[in-house]
Design a protein around this motif. Sequence first.
Motif, PDB file in Angstrom:
ATOM      1  N   LYS A  32       1.978  -5.986   3.204  1.00  0.00           N
ATOM      2  CA  LYS A  32       2.027  -4.357   3.913  1.00  0.00           C
ATOM      3  C   LYS A  32       2.912  -2.842   2.150  1.00  0.00           C
ATOM      4  O   LYS A  32       2.292  -2.290   2.312  1.00  0.00           O
ATOM      5  CB  LYS A  32       3.308  -3.686   5.385  1.00  0.00           C
ATOM      6  N   ASP A  33       4.047  -3.853   2.071  1.00  0.00           N
ATOM      7  CA  ASP A  33       4.225  -3.811   0.953  1.00  0.00           C
ATOM      8  C   ASP A  33       4.088  -3.433  -0.258  1.00  0.00           C
ATOM      9  O   ASP A  33       3.673  -2.196  -0.962  1.00  0.00           O
ATOM     10  CB  ASP A  33       5.783  -4.239   0.467  1.00  0.00           C
ATOM     11  N   ALA A  34       2.583  -4.241  -0.890  1.00  0.00           N
ATOM     12  CA  ALA A  34       1.234  -4.077  -1.480  1.00  0.00           C
ATOM     13  C   ALA A  34       0.132  -3.221  -1.470  1.00  0.00           C
ATOM     14  O   ALA A  34       0.680  -2.688  -2.420  1.00  0.00           O
ATOM     15  CB  ALA A  34       0.778  -5.078  -1.706  1.00  0.00           C
ATOM     16  N   GLN A  35       0.158  -2.512   0.017  1.00  0.00           N
ATOM     17  CA  GLN A  35      -0.730  -2.111   0.033  1.00  0.00           C
ATOM     18  C   GLN A  35       0.216  -0.243  -0.202  1.00  0.00           C
ATOM     19  O   GLN A  35      -0.597   0.650  -0.414  1.00  0.00           O
ATOM     20  CB  GLN A  35      -1.545  -1.973   1.138  1.00  0.00           C
ATOM     21  N   LYS A  36       1.157  -0.159   0.410  1.00  0.00           N
ATOM     22  CA  LYS A  36       1.838   1.124   0.039  1.00  0.00           C
ATOM     23  C   LYS A  36       1.959   0.981  -1.221  1.00  0.00           C
ATOM     24  O   LYS A  36       1.705   1.912  -1.686  1.00  0.00           O
ATOM     25  CB  LYS A  36       3.434   0.545   0.845  1.00  0.00           C
ATOM     26  N   LEU A  37       2.394   0.584  -2.099  1.00  0.00           N
ATOM     27  CA  LEU A  37       2.401   0.738  -3.508  1.00  0.00           C
ATOM     28  C   LEU A  37       1.100   1.220  -3.807  1.00  0.00           C
ATOM     29  O   LEU A  37       1.171   2.456  -5.194  1.00  0.00           O
ATOM     30  CB  LEU A  37       2.885  -0.667  -4.147  1.00  0.00           C
ATOM     31  N   TYR A  38      -0.034  -0.139  -3.565  1.00  0.00           N
ATOM     32  CA  TYR A  38      -1.619   0.518  -4.104  1.00  0.00           C
ATOM     33  C   TYR A  38      -1.271   2.160  -3.939  1.00  0.00           C
ATOM     34  O   TYR A  38      -1.985   3.154  -4.721  1.00  0.00           O
ATOM     35  CB  TYR A  38      -2.568  -0.438  -3.414  1.00  0.00           C
ATOM     36  N   ARG A  39      -1.252   2.590  -2.680  1.00  0.00           N
ATOM     37  CA  ARG A  39      -1.716   3.837  -2.013  1.00  0.00           C
ATOM     38  C   ARG A  39      -1.237   5.009  -3.157  1.00  0.00           C
ATOM     39  O   ARG A  39      -1.362   5.940  -3.567  1.00  0.00           O
ATOM     40  CB  ARG A  39      -0.788   4.406  -0.969  1.00  0.00           C
ATOM     41  N   GLN A  40       0.146   4.775  -3.004  1.00  0.00           N
ATOM     42  CA  GLN A  40       1.447   5.320  -4.484  1.00  0.00           C
ATOM     43  C   GLN A  40       0.586   5.637  -5.416  1.00  0.00           C
ATOM     44  O   GLN A  40       0.702   6.461  -6.255  1.00  0.00           O
ATOM     45  CB  GLN A  40       2.491   4.858  -4.284  1.00  0.00           C
ATOM     46  N   LEU A  41       0.795   4.094  -6.357  1.00  0.00           N
ATOM     47  CA  LEU A  41      -0.329   4.601  -7.366  1.00  0.00           C
ATOM     48  C   LEU A  41      -1.392   5.110  -7.339  1.00  0.00           C
ATOM     49  O   LEU A  41      -1.633   6.037  -9.048  1.00  0.00           O
ATOM     50  CB  LEU A  41       0.096   3.035  -7.883  1.00  0.00           C
ATOM     51  N   SER A  42      -2.603   5.153  -6.774  1.00  0.00           N
ATOM     52  CA  SER A  42      -3.558   4.856  -6.681  1.00  0.00           C
ATOM     53  C   SER A  42      -3.473   6.986  -6.396  1.00  0.00           C
ATOM     54  O   SER A  42      -4.507   7.537  -7.298  1.00  0.00           O
ATOM     55  CB  SER A  42      -4.628   5.073  -5.491  1.00  0.00           C
ATOM     56  N   THR A  43      -1.982   7.518  -6.141  1.00  0.00           N
ATOM     57  CA  THR A  43      -1.928   8.730  -5.415  1.00  0.00           C
ATOM     58  C   THR A  43      -1.494   9.324  -7.185  1.00  0.00           C
ATOM     59  O   THR A  43      -2.404  10.243  -6.917  1.00  0.00           O
ATOM     60  CB  THR A  43      -1.583   9.113  -4.548  1.00  0.00           C
ATOM     61  N   LEU A  44      -0.703   8.497  -7.256  1.00  0.00           N
ATOM     62  CA  LEU A  44       0.352   9.392  -9.070  1.00  0.00           C
ATOM     63  C   LEU A  44      -0.590   9.405 -10.249  1.00  0.00           C
ATOM     64  O   LEU A  44      -0.740  10.212 -11.215  1.00  0.00           O
ATOM     65  CB  LEU A  44       1.296   8.105  -9.112  1.00  0.00           C
ATOM     66  N   LEU A  45      -1.785   8.150 -10.790  1.00  0.00           N
ATOM     67  CA  LEU A  45      -2.639   8.346 -11.135  1.00  0.00           C
ATOM     68  C   LEU A  45      -4.385   7.851 -11.308  1.00  0.00           C
ATOM     69  O   LEU A  45      -4.355   6.077 -10.880  1.00  0.00           O
ATOM     70  CB  LEU A  45      -2.018   6.383 -12.480  1.00  0.00           C
TER      71      LEU A  45
END
Length: 240
Positions: A14-27
């Motif tokens: 769940k932490d990996a998926q959350k970080l993926y979503r954040q990075l996808s939104t930022l970049l």
Amino acid sequence: MAVITIAVCDEIRKDAQKLYRQLSTLLLDAEILIYRSRQSLLDGLTEGHKICNVVFMGLDGENGKSLETVRAIRLRGNYIPVIMVAENEKFYKEAFEVFAFNYLTKPVESGELEHVLLPILTTCEREGGKALHFHYRTQVYTLQHNSLAYISSSLHNVTFHLTDGKKLSCRARLGDFAGQLSDSNFMRCHQSFCINLEKVNTLKKNSFVIGQTEIPISRAYLKTARKKYKDYLAEQKVCS
């Protein structure tokens, strides 16, 4: 082509998926790879499956096995930036002993991600071509200089006109990007316009033509703009 390639390795799914979503939104134009285990990351980097610009490594709360993975990467001569992401600051000192680029504690805020990624983006720009970065709402955009035809400004809004016909806008002034466009082929030709000299088709008496668009040259910029364009053409002729 992605401006930056990011590897995310956190065995807490769940932490990996959350970080993926954040990075996808930022970049929006980043390539983000998720590795499900430390060993798969180590194998990928060792065997050259994918060249990454930065790794986000989740730290184990119990015994710090992720630190050993990073240490193994370093021992093989790979000094890719690694950003450690942990539940607390327990392994802060040990992280920098394996040359961690940064250390973040969960939950990671998007503002923190943006802050730690900016210098890495700058490095990617130097190595892979000049780029322009801007922040709008919750996203960080990265535009390669060669994908931009010209930039326009009106009423505190800046619009980036891409060579493929697309447009992106943000709340800003044209002058806010002067630093990022210095030492490049971009040139201010009007209070409301900045052009990419590489994309100019024709220079008319008081305007540049880029594609089907005619961009005015104001009286204040006329002499400088015409000279800079002629110098640019002369330089291209010498290079060719």
